[in-house]
Design a protein around this motif. Structure first.
Motif, PDB file in Angstrom:
ATOM      1  N   PHE A  73       0.837  -1.204   0.000  1.00 56.19           N
ATOM      2  CA  PHE A  73       0.000   0.000   0.000  1.00 56.19           C
ATOM      3  C   PHE A  73       0.871   1.253   0.000  1.00 56.19           C
ATOM      4  CE2 PHE A  73      -2.219   3.239   2.667  1.00 56.19           C
ATOM      5  CZ  PHE A  73      -3.200   3.576   1.744  1.00 56.19           C
ATOM      6  N   TRP A  74       1.908   1.273   0.838  1.00 56.74           N
ATOM      7  CA  TRP A  74       2.814   2.421   0.893  1.00 56.74           C
ATOM      8  C   TRP A  74       3.489   2.626  -0.460  1.00 56.74           C
ATOM      9  CZ3 TRP A  74       8.087   2.726   0.024  1.00 56.74           C
ATOM     10  CH2 TRP A  74       8.682   3.938   0.341  1.00 56.74           C
ATOM     11  N   ALA A  75       3.934   1.533  -1.073  1.00 54.31           N
ATOM     12  CA  ALA A  75       4.598   1.624  -2.368  1.00 54.31           C
ATOM     13  C   ALA A  75       3.659   2.191  -3.435  1.00 54.31           C
ATOM     14  CB  ALA A  75       5.112   0.239  -2.792  1.00 54.31           C
ATOM     15  N   LYS A  76       2.407   1.750  -3.389  1.00 55.32           N
ATOM     16  CA  LYS A  76       1.418   2.239  -4.362  1.00 55.32           C
ATOM     17  C   LYS A  76       1.157   3.725  -4.170  1.00 55.32           C
ATOM     18  CE  LYS A  76      -3.357   1.398  -5.854  1.00 55.32           C
ATOM     19  NZ  LYS A  76      -4.594   0.600  -5.619  1.00 55.32           N
ATOM     20  N   ARG A  77       1.018   4.146  -2.919  1.00 56.31           N
ATOM     21  CA  ARG A  77       0.738   5.546  -2.622  1.00 56.31           C
ATOM     22  C   ARG A  77       1.909   6.462  -2.974  1.00 56.31           C
ATOM     23  NH1 ARG A  77      -2.952   8.446  -2.271  1.00 56.31           N
ATOM     24  NH2 ARG A  77      -2.935   9.339  -0.170  1.00 56.31           N
ATOM     25  N   ASN A  78       3.130   5.905  -2.936  1.00 58.31           N
ATOM     26  CA  ASN A  78       4.318   6.715  -3.222  1.00 58.31           C
ATOM     27  C   ASN A  78       4.900   6.445  -4.605  1.00 58.31           C
ATOM     28  OD1 ASN A  78       5.236   8.239  -0.553  1.00 58.31           O
ATOM     29  ND2 ASN A  78       4.387   6.263   0.054  1.00 58.31           N
ATOM     30  N   ASP A  79       4.173   5.630  -5.369  1.00 58.30           N
ATOM     31  CA  ASP A  79       4.563   5.324  -6.746  1.00 58.30           C
ATOM     32  C   ASP A  79       6.002   4.818  -6.830  1.00 58.30           C
ATOM     33  OD1 ASP A  79       4.129   5.065  -9.458  1.00 58.30           O
ATOM     34  OD2 ASP A  79       4.764   7.110  -9.922  1.00 58.30           O
ATOM     35  N   VAL A  80       6.332   3.879  -5.948  1.00 58.45           N
ATOM     36  CA  VAL A  80       7.652   3.260  -5.971  1.00 58.45           C
ATOM     37  C   VAL A  80       7.486   1.748  -5.966  1.00 58.45           C
ATOM     38  CG1 VAL A  80       8.764   5.186  -4.762  1.00 58.45           C
ATOM     39  CG2 VAL A  80       7.874   3.248  -3.443  1.00 58.45           C
ATOM     40  N   LYS A  81       8.559   1.038  -6.172  1.00 59.91           N
ATOM     41  CA  LYS A  81       8.519  -0.420  -6.181  1.00 59.91           C
ATOM     42  C   LYS A  81       9.437  -0.970  -5.106  1.00 59.91           C
ATOM     43  CE  LYS A  81       9.133  -4.472  -9.158  1.00 59.91           C
ATOM     44  NZ  LYS A  81       9.501  -4.975 -10.508  1.00 59.91           N
ATOM     45  N   ILE A  82       8.928  -1.940  -4.359  1.00 57.38           N
ATOM     46  CA  ILE A  82       9.735  -2.655  -3.377  1.00 57.38           C
ATOM     47  C   ILE A  82      10.078  -4.008  -3.998  1.00 57.38           C
ATOM     48  CG2 ILE A  82       9.814  -3.636  -1.058  1.00 57.38           C
ATOM     49  CD1 ILE A  82       7.720  -1.609  -0.197  1.00 57.38           C
ATOM     50  N   SER A  83      11.352  -4.291  -4.138  1.00 57.24           N
ATOM     51  CA  SER A  83      11.774  -5.544  -4.772  1.00 57.24           C
ATOM     52  C   SER A  83      11.504  -6.726  -3.857  1.00 57.24           C
ATOM     53  CB  SER A  83      13.263  -5.497  -5.122  1.00 57.24           C
ATOM     54  OG  SER A  83      14.046  -5.562  -3.941  1.00 57.24           O
ATOM     55  N   TYR A  84      11.527  -7.920  -4.424  1.00 54.53           N
ATOM     56  CA  TYR A  84      11.304  -9.132  -3.627  1.00 54.53           C
ATOM     57  C   TYR A  84      12.399  -9.308  -2.574  1.00 54.53           C
ATOM     58  CZ  TYR A  84       7.866 -10.211  -7.221  1.00 54.53           C
ATOM     59  OH  TYR A  84       6.789 -10.162  -8.062  1.00 54.53           O
ATOM     60  N   GLU A  85      13.620  -8.963  -2.924  1.00 55.46           N
ATOM     61  CA  GLU A  85      14.704  -9.061  -1.946  1.00 55.46           C
ATOM     62  C   GLU A  85      14.508  -8.051  -0.812  1.00 55.46           C
ATOM     63  OE1 GLU A  85      16.917 -11.345  -1.660  1.00 55.46           O
ATOM     64  OE2 GLU A  85      16.245 -12.328  -3.502  1.00 55.46           O
ATOM     65  N   GLN A  86      13.991  -6.873  -1.143  1.00 57.47           N
ATOM     66  CA  GLN A  86      13.712  -5.877  -0.101  1.00 57.47           C
ATOM     67  C   GLN A  86      12.585  -6.354   0.806  1.00 57.47           C
ATOM     68  OE1 GLN A  86      13.118  -2.535  -2.778  1.00 57.47           O
ATOM     69  NE2 GLN A  86      15.008  -1.562  -2.065  1.00 57.47           N
ATOM     70  N   PHE A  87      11.569  -6.981   0.217  1.00 56.28           N
ATOM     71  CA  PHE A  87      10.504  -7.577   1.037  1.00 56.28           C
ATOM     72  C   PHE A  87      11.100  -8.593   2.005  1.00 56.28           C
ATOM     73  CE2 PHE A  87       7.111  -6.325  -2.099  1.00 56.28           C
ATOM     74  CZ  PHE A  87       6.289  -5.693  -1.185  1.00 56.28           C
ATOM     75  N   SER A  88      12.020  -9.407   1.497  1.00 63.23           N
ATOM     76  CA  SER A  88      12.652 -10.427   2.338  1.00 63.23           C
ATOM     77  C   SER A  88      13.392  -9.791   3.506  1.00 63.23           C
ATOM     78  CB  SER A  88      13.619 -11.263   1.487  1.00 63.23           C
ATOM     79  OG  SER A  88      14.339 -12.165   2.295  1.00 63.23           O
ATOM     80  N   ARG A  89      14.128  -8.731   3.259  1.00 66.98           N
ATOM     81  CA  ARG A  89      14.897  -8.068   4.311  1.00 66.98           C
ATOM     82  C   ARG A  89      13.996  -7.374   5.323  1.00 66.98           C
ATOM     83  NH1 ARG A  89      18.542  -4.531   0.573  1.00 66.98           N
ATOM     84  NH2 ARG A  89      18.943  -3.409   2.524  1.00 66.98           N
ATOM     85  N   LEU A  90      12.861  -6.860   4.857  1.00 68.12           N
ATOM     86  CA  LEU A  90      11.949  -6.139   5.752  1.00 68.12           C
ATOM     87  C   LEU A  90      11.081  -7.089   6.579  1.00 68.12           C
ATOM     88  CD1 LEU A  90      10.836  -3.351   3.256  1.00 68.12           C
ATOM     89  CD2 LEU A  90      12.092  -2.955   5.388  1.00 68.12           C
ATOM     90  N   LEU A  91      10.623  -8.154   5.933  1.00 65.21           N
ATOM     91  CA  LEU A  91       9.695  -9.073   6.607  1.00 65.21           C
ATOM     92  C   LEU A  91      10.416 -10.187   7.358  1.00 65.21           C
ATOM     93  CD1 LEU A  91       7.053  -9.392   3.742  1.00 65.21           C
ATOM     94  CD2 LEU A  91       6.801  -8.097   5.863  1.00 65.21           C
ATOM     95  N   TYR A  92      11.619 -10.512   6.932  1.00 62.73           N
ATOM     96  CA  TYR A  92      12.404 -11.572   7.582  1.00 62.73           C
ATOM     97  C   TYR A  92      13.831 -11.063   7.824  1.00 62.73           C
ATOM     98  CZ  TYR A  92       8.428 -14.241   5.943  1.00 62.73           C
ATOM     99  OH  TYR A  92       7.141 -14.672   5.697  1.00 62.73           O
ATOM    100  N   PRO A  93      13.983 -10.119   8.759  1.00 62.75           N
ATOM    101  CA  PRO A  93      15.312  -9.557   9.031  1.00 62.75           C
ATOM    102  C   PRO A  93      16.284 -10.626   9.526  1.00 62.75           C
ATOM    103  CG  PRO A  93      13.726  -8.900  10.718  1.00 62.75           C
ATOM    104  CD  PRO A  93      12.936  -9.542   9.626  1.00 62.75           C
ATOM    105  N   ASN A  94      17.563 -10.273   9.544  1.00 63.73           N
ATOM    106  CA  ASN A  94      18.617 -11.244   9.865  1.00 63.73           C
ATOM    107  C   ASN A  94      18.455 -11.893  11.235  1.00 63.73           C
ATOM    108  OD1 ASN A  94      19.867 -10.825   7.421  1.00 63.73           O
ATOM    109  ND2 ASN A  94      21.132  -9.153   8.186  1.00 63.73           N
ATOM    110  N   ASP A  95      17.834 -11.146  12.172  1.00 62.07           N
ATOM    111  CA  ASP A  95      17.687 -11.726  13.507  1.00 62.07           C
ATOM    112  C   ASP A  95      16.409 -12.562  13.635  1.00 62.07           C
ATOM    113  OD1 ASP A  95      16.292  -8.825  15.263  1.00 62.07           O
ATOM    114  OD2 ASP A  95      15.925  -9.653  13.279  1.00 62.07           O
ATOM    115  N   SER A  96      15.709 -12.733  12.514  1.00 64.19           N
ATOM    116  CA  SER A  96      14.468 -13.502  12.530  1.00 64.19           C
ATOM    117  C   SER A  96      14.770 -14.998  12.608  1.00 64.19           C
ATOM    118  CB  SER A  96      13.643 -13.212  11.272  1.00 64.19           C
ATOM    119  OG  SER A  96      12.519 -14.055  11.213  1.00 64.19           O
ATOM    120  N   GLU A  97      13.891 -15.723  13.238  1.00 65.18           N
ATOM    121  CA  GLU A  97      14.048 -17.176  13.324  1.00 65.18           C
ATOM    122  C   GLU A  97      13.753 -17.843  11.981  1.00 65.18           C
ATOM    123  OE1 GLU A  97      11.588 -18.644  16.407  1.00 65.18           O
ATOM    124  OE2 GLU A  97      12.612 -17.552  18.018  1.00 65.18           O
ATOM    125  N   ILE A  98      12.970 -17.146  11.157  1.00 67.34           N
ATOM    126  CA  ILE A  98      12.588 -17.698   9.862  1.00 67.34           C
ATOM    127  C   ILE A  98      13.194 -16.827   8.762  1.00 67.34           C
ATOM    128  CG2 ILE A  98      10.669 -18.337   8.355  1.00 67.34           C
ATOM    129  CD1 ILE A  98       8.922 -18.403  10.889  1.00 67.34           C
TER     130      ILE A  98
END
Length: 297
Positions: A212-237
Protein backbone atom coordinates in the motif's frame (compact mmCIF):
# COMPACT_ATOMS: atom_id res chain seq x y z
CA UNK A 1 13.64 6.61 -5.48
CA UNK A 2 16.53 4.21 -5.83
CA UNK A 3 16.73 1.01 -3.77
CA UNK A 4 18.57 2.54 -0.83
CA UNK A 5 16.18 5.52 -0.71
CA UNK A 6 13.19 3.16 -0.71
CA UNK A 7 14.56 1.19 2.24
CA UNK A 8 15.39 4.35 4.15
CA UNK A 9 11.89 5.77 3.58
CA UNK A 10 10.18 2.51 4.55
CA UNK A 11 12.15 2.16 7.78
CA UNK A 12 10.93 5.59 8.89
CA UNK A 13 7.52 4.05 9.60
CA UNK A 14 7.73 0.27 9.20
CA UNK A 15 8.73 -1.89 12.14
CA UNK A 16 7.93 -5.60 11.96
CA UNK A 17 7.56 -5.99 15.73
CA UNK A 18 4.59 -3.58 15.67
CA UNK A 19 2.63 -6.36 13.97
CA UNK A 20 3.09 -8.81 16.85
CA UNK A 21 -0.18 -7.40 18.20
CA UNK A 22 -2.07 -9.22 15.42
CA UNK A 23 -1.79 -12.44 17.40
CA UNK A 24 -3.50 -10.79 20.38
CA UNK A 25 -6.70 -9.84 18.57
CA UNK A 26 -9.57 -12.20 17.78
CA UNK A 27 -10.00 -14.14 14.55
CA UNK A 28 -13.07 -12.00 13.83
CA UNK A 29 -10.99 -8.86 14.26
CA UNK A 30 -8.31 -10.28 11.97
CA UNK A 31 -10.91 -10.69 9.22
CA UNK A 32 -11.92 -7.08 9.75
CA UNK A 33 -8.30 -5.85 9.62
CA UNK A 34 -7.97 -7.60 6.27
CA UNK A 35 -11.21 -6.15 4.93
CA UNK A 36 -10.09 -2.61 5.84
CA UNK A 37 -6.87 -3.13 3.90
CA UNK A 38 -8.79 -4.47 0.91
CA UNK A 39 -10.78 -1.23 0.95
CA UNK A 40 -7.61 0.88 1.20
CA UNK A 41 -5.92 -0.91 -1.70
CA UNK A 42 -8.95 -0.43 -3.94
CA UNK A 43 -9.74 3.15 -2.95
CA UNK A 44 -9.13 6.09 -5.28
CA UNK A 45 -7.59 8.72 -3.00
CA UNK A 46 -8.16 11.34 -5.67
CA UNK A 47 -11.89 11.10 -5.00
CA UNK A 48 -12.06 13.60 -2.13
CA UNK A 49 -15.87 13.76 -2.34
CA UNK A 50 -16.22 10.10 -1.34
CA UNK A 51 -18.17 9.81 1.95
CA UNK A 52 -15.45 7.63 3.47
CA UNK A 53 -12.51 9.69 2.25
CA UNK A 54 -11.62 10.94 5.75
CA UNK A 55 -11.79 7.41 7.15
CA UNK A 56 -9.37 6.13 4.50
CA UNK A 57 -6.98 9.00 5.24
CA UNK A 58 -7.13 8.25 8.96
CA UNK A 59 -6.38 4.57 8.34
CA UNK A 60 -3.49 5.45 6.05
CA UNK A 61 -2.13 7.76 8.78
CA UNK A 62 -2.29 4.91 11.29
CA UNK A 63 -0.25 2.64 9.04
CA UNK A 64 2.31 5.37 8.39
CA UNK A 65 2.56 5.96 12.15
CA UNK A 66 3.34 2.28 12.77
CA UNK A 67 -0.07 1.38 14.23
CA UNK A 68 -1.32 -1.71 12.36
CA UNK A 69 -4.69 -2.08 14.14
CA UNK A 70 -7.03 -0.09 11.93
CA UNK A 71 -10.38 -1.34 13.16
CA UNK A 72 -9.86 -3.49 16.24
CA UNK A 73 -8.40 -3.41 19.71
CA UNK A 74 -6.75 -5.74 22.22
CA UNK A 75 -8.97 -4.25 24.92
CA UNK A 76 -12.07 -6.17 26.00
CA UNK A 77 -15.09 -4.47 24.50
CA UNK A 78 -18.72 -4.90 25.55
CA UNK A 79 -20.64 -7.32 23.29
CA UNK A 80 -22.63 -4.48 21.70
CA UNK A 81 -19.40 -2.81 20.55
CA UNK A 82 -18.01 -5.90 18.83
CA UNK A 83 -18.54 -6.68 15.17
CA UNK A 84 -20.24 -10.03 14.71
CA UNK A 85 -18.99 -11.31 11.41
CA UNK A 86 -21.41 -14.09 10.41
CA UNK A 87 -24.29 -11.68 9.89
CA UNK A 88 -22.27 -9.13 7.91
CA UNK A 89 -22.93 -10.64 4.49
CA UNK A 90 -26.26 -12.15 5.50
CA UNK A 91 -27.82 -8.76 6.26
CA UNK A 92 -26.53 -7.41 2.96
CA UNK A 93 -28.27 -10.06 0.90
CA UNK A 94 -31.06 -11.49 3.08
CA UNK A 95 -33.05 -8.99 5.10
CA UNK A 96 -36.49 -7.60 5.88
CA UNK A 97 -38.08 -5.23 3.43
CA UNK A 98 -38.35 -1.74 4.90
CA UNK A 99 -41.00 0.96 4.54
CA UNK A 100 -38.54 2.79 2.30
CA UNK A 101 -38.25 -0.29 0.07
CA UNK A 102 -42.02 -0.49 -0.30
CA UNK A 103 -42.34 3.25 -0.88
CA UNK A 104 -39.72 3.22 -3.64
CA UNK A 105 -41.33 0.21 -5.26
CA UNK A 106 -44.77 1.76 -5.15
CA UNK A 107 -43.40 4.84 -6.92
CA UNK A 108 -41.80 2.57 -9.52
CA UNK A 109 -45.08 0.72 -10.12
CA UNK A 110 -46.88 4.03 -10.59
CA UNK A 111 -44.30 5.09 -13.18
CA UNK A 112 -45.06 1.87 -15.05
CA UNK A 113 -48.83 2.48 -14.75
CA UNK A 114 -49.33 -0.76 -12.85
CA UNK A 115 -50.77 0.89 -9.72
CA UNK A 116 -53.52 3.47 -9.47
CA UNK A 117 -55.34 5.36 -6.71
CA UNK A 118 -58.89 4.22 -5.98
CA UNK A 119 -59.93 7.90 -5.88
CA UNK A 120 -58.50 11.41 -6.21
CA UNK A 121 -58.06 11.76 -2.47
CA UNK A 122 -54.34 12.01 -1.48
CA UNK A 123 -54.66 9.24 1.10
CA UNK A 124 -56.62 6.89 -1.16
CA UNK A 125 -55.23 3.34 -1.26
CA UNK A 126 -53.42 2.02 -4.30
CA UNK A 127 -54.65 -0.94 -6.32
CA UNK A 128 -53.40 -2.73 -9.44
CA UNK A 129 -54.80 -1.32 -12.67
CA UNK A 130 -56.06 -4.78 -13.62
CA UNK A 131 -56.29 -8.37 -12.43
CA UNK A 132 -53.45 -9.34 -14.75
CA UNK A 133 -51.23 -6.56 -13.38
CA UNK A 134 -52.02 -7.67 -9.84
CA UNK A 135 -50.62 -11.18 -10.28
CA UNK A 136 -47.36 -10.10 -11.92
CA UNK A 137 -44.25 -10.83 -9.86
CA UNK A 138 -41.89 -8.02 -8.92
CA UNK A 139 -39.09 -9.65 -10.89
CA UNK A 140 -41.31 -9.45 -13.97
CA UNK A 141 -41.40 -5.66 -13.61
CA UNK A 142 -37.72 -4.70 -13.38
CA UNK A 143 -34.62 -6.24 -14.83
CA UNK A 144 -33.30 -8.80 -12.37
CA UNK A 145 -29.78 -7.55 -11.61
CA UNK A 146 -27.68 -6.72 -8.52
CA UNK A 147 -29.75 -3.59 -7.99
CA UNK A 148 -33.08 -5.43 -8.01
CA UNK A 149 -33.30 -8.30 -5.52
CA UNK A 150 -35.53 -11.33 -5.73
CA UNK A 151 -38.40 -10.75 -3.32
CA UNK A 152 -40.27 -13.76 -1.98
CA UNK A 153 -42.92 -14.59 0.60
CA UNK A 154 -41.81 -16.36 3.77
CA UNK A 155 -44.12 -17.17 6.68
CA UNK A 156 -41.93 -18.40 9.54
CA UNK A 157 -44.99 -19.08 11.73
CA UNK A 158 -46.14 -21.91 9.49
CA UNK A 159 -42.88 -23.68 8.66
CA UNK A 160 -39.92 -24.94 10.66
CA UNK A 161 -36.35 -23.71 10.12
CA UNK A 162 -35.49 -27.02 8.48
CA UNK A 163 -38.44 -26.71 6.10
CA UNK A 164 -37.49 -23.13 5.17
CA UNK A 165 -33.91 -24.18 4.38
CA UNK A 166 -35.08 -27.22 2.41
CA UNK A 167 -37.69 -25.29 0.40
CA UNK A 168 -35.23 -22.54 -0.50
CA UNK A 169 -32.59 -25.12 -1.46
CA UNK A 170 -35.10 -26.66 -3.86
CA UNK A 171 -36.30 -23.35 -5.29
CA UNK A 172 -32.90 -21.68 -5.78
CA UNK A 173 -31.84 -23.84 -8.77
CA UNK A 174 -35.24 -23.18 -10.38
CA UNK A 175 -35.00 -19.41 -9.83
CA UNK A 176 -31.43 -19.29 -11.12
CA UNK A 177 -32.48 -21.17 -14.26
CA UNK A 178 -35.58 -19.02 -14.73
CA UNK A 179 -33.67 -15.74 -14.47
CA UNK A 180 -30.45 -17.06 -16.03
CA UNK A 181 -28.42 -16.09 -12.97
CA UNK A 182 -25.62 -18.52 -12.27
CA UNK A 183 -24.22 -19.06 -8.79
CA UNK A 184 -21.17 -16.85 -8.05
CA UNK A 185 -17.97 -18.86 -8.01
CA UNK A 186 -16.20 -18.08 -4.74
CA UNK A 187 -15.17 -21.57 -3.72
CA UNK A 188 -12.07 -22.10 -5.83
CA UNK A 189 -10.01 -22.88 -2.72
CA UNK A 190 -10.75 -24.31 0.70
CA UNK A 191 -10.73 -21.98 3.68
CA UNK A 192 -9.87 -23.07 7.20
CA UNK A 193 -7.64 -22.53 10.18
CA UNK A 194 -4.61 -23.08 7.98
CA UNK A 195 -5.43 -19.86 6.11
CA UNK A 196 -5.52 -17.90 9.36
CA UNK A 197 -2.12 -19.35 10.23
CA UNK A 198 -0.72 -18.48 6.78
CA UNK A 199 -1.86 -14.86 7.12
CA UNK A 200 0.22 -14.56 10.29
CA UNK A 201 3.20 -16.79 9.50
CA UNK A 202 3.67 -15.39 5.99
CA UNK A 203 3.36 -11.87 7.44
CA UNK A 204 0.65 -10.97 4.97
CA UNK A 205 -0.74 -7.89 6.73
CA UNK A 206 2.66 -6.17 7.03
CA UNK A 207 3.26 -7.08 3.38
CA UNK A 208 -0.07 -5.52 2.41
CA UNK A 209 0.90 -2.34 4.24
CA UNK A 210 4.24 -2.25 2.43
CA UNK A 211 2.47 -2.75 -0.91
CA UNK A 212 0.00 0.00 0.00
CA UNK A 213 2.81 2.42 0.89
CA UNK A 214 4.60 1.62 -2.37
CA UNK A 215 1.42 2.24 -4.36
CA UNK A 216 0.74 5.55 -2.62
CA UNK A 217 4.32 6.71 -3.22
CA UNK A 218 4.56 5.32 -6.75
CA UNK A 219 7.65 3.26 -5.97
CA UNK A 220 8.52 -0.42 -6.18
CA UNK A 221 9.74 -2.66 -3.38
CA UNK A 222 11.77 -5.54 -4.77
CA UNK A 223 11.30 -9.13 -3.63
CA UNK A 224 14.70 -9.06 -1.95
CA UNK A 225 13.71 -5.88 -0.10
CA UNK A 226 10.50 -7.58 1.04
CA UNK A 227 12.65 -10.43 2.34
CA UNK A 228 14.90 -8.07 4.31
CA UNK A 229 11.95 -6.14 5.75
CA UNK A 230 9.70 -9.07 6.61
CA UNK A 231 12.40 -11.57 7.58
CA UNK A 232 15.31 -9.56 9.03
CA UNK A 233 18.62 -11.24 9.87
CA UNK A 234 17.69 -11.73 13.51
CA UNK A 235 14.47 -13.50 12.53
CA UNK A 236 14.05 -17.18 13.32
CA UNK A 237 12.59 -17.70 9.86
CA UNK A 238 14.37 -16.70 6.67
CA UNK A 239 12.51 -16.43 3.38
CA UNK A 240 14.34 -15.20 0.33
CA UNK A 241 13.13 -13.09 -2.55
CA UNK A 242 12.32 -16.15 -4.66
CA UNK A 243 9.95 -17.49 -1.98
CA UNK A 244 8.36 -14.05 -1.61
CA UNK A 245 7.81 -13.93 -5.38
CA UNK A 246 6.54 -17.47 -5.87
CA UNK A 247 4.51 -18.01 -2.69
CA UNK A 248 4.05 -15.07 -0.33
CA UNK A 249 3.10 -12.25 -2.72
CA UNK A 250 0.64 -14.39 -4.74
CA UNK A 251 -1.07 -15.34 -1.47
CA UNK A 252 -1.13 -11.66 -0.41
CA UNK A 253 -2.80 -10.81 -3.72
CA UNK A 254 -5.36 -13.55 -3.09
CA UNK A 255 -6.07 -12.07 0.37
CA UNK A 256 -6.97 -8.78 -1.34
CA UNK A 257 -9.75 -10.42 -3.35
CA UNK A 258 -13.46 -10.33 -2.58
CA UNK A 259 -13.36 -14.13 -2.84
CA UNK A 260 -11.01 -14.44 0.15
CA UNK A 261 -13.12 -12.05 2.21
CA UNK A 262 -16.33 -13.96 1.44
CA UNK A 263 -14.77 -17.34 2.19
CA UNK A 264 -13.33 -16.03 5.46
CA UNK A 265 -16.76 -14.69 6.38
CA UNK A 266 -18.48 -17.93 5.36
CA UNK A 267 -16.01 -19.97 7.41
CA UNK A 268 -16.65 -17.80 10.47
CA UNK A 269 -20.39 -18.19 9.92
CA UNK A 270 -20.03 -21.96 10.03
CA UNK A 271 -17.55 -21.86 12.93
CA UNK A 272 -18.85 -18.96 14.99
CA UNK A 273 -17.19 -20.36 18.12
CA UNK A 274 -13.91 -19.15 16.55
CA UNK A 275 -14.98 -15.52 16.37
CA UNK A 276 -13.81 -14.52 19.83
CA UNK A 277 -10.79 -16.84 19.79
CA UNK A 278 -7.44 -15.08 19.92
CA UNK A 279 -5.41 -15.49 16.75
CA UNK A 280 -2.52 -16.98 18.74
CA UNK A 281 -4.82 -19.66 20.17
CA UNK A 282 -6.33 -20.35 16.76
CA UNK A 283 -2.84 -20.99 15.39
CA UNK A 284 -2.16 -23.46 18.19
CA UNK A 285 -5.43 -25.22 17.35
CA UNK A 286 -4.28 -25.51 13.74
CA UNK A 287 -0.94 -26.95 14.84
CA UNK A 288 -2.81 -29.55 16.89
CA UNK A 289 -4.98 -30.45 13.88
CA UNK A 290 -1.90 -30.88 11.71
CA UNK A 291 -0.21 -33.09 14.33
CA UNK A 292 -3.31 -35.29 14.54
CA UNK A 293 -3.37 -35.66 10.75
CA UNK A 294 0.28 -36.70 10.74
CA UNK A 295 -0.35 -39.27 13.46
CA UNK A 296 -3.33 -40.65 11.54
CA UNK A 297 -1.11 -41.28 8.53
Amino acid sequence: MNASQVMKAVKQWFKLSNYDVLEEITVDDLSYEISRRVALHKYDFGNEEHPRHERHLEEEAKIMAGHPLLASSTEKLPPSAKKKNPLTDSKLHVRHMTINDISRYEARLRELNLLQRTSLLPDAPSTPVSKDAGIRRLTDIDTFDPGHPLYFWLNIRLVTDEEVVEHIKRMLPQWRKEYDVGEPDIGSFRFGLSNVKKVINMRIIPMLDLLFWAKRNDVKISYEQFSRLLYPNDSEIIRGGAQIKDTDKPFAEKVLTREFDRLFNLWLSKNDYMMDTKVANAMKMNEKEEDEKKEAK
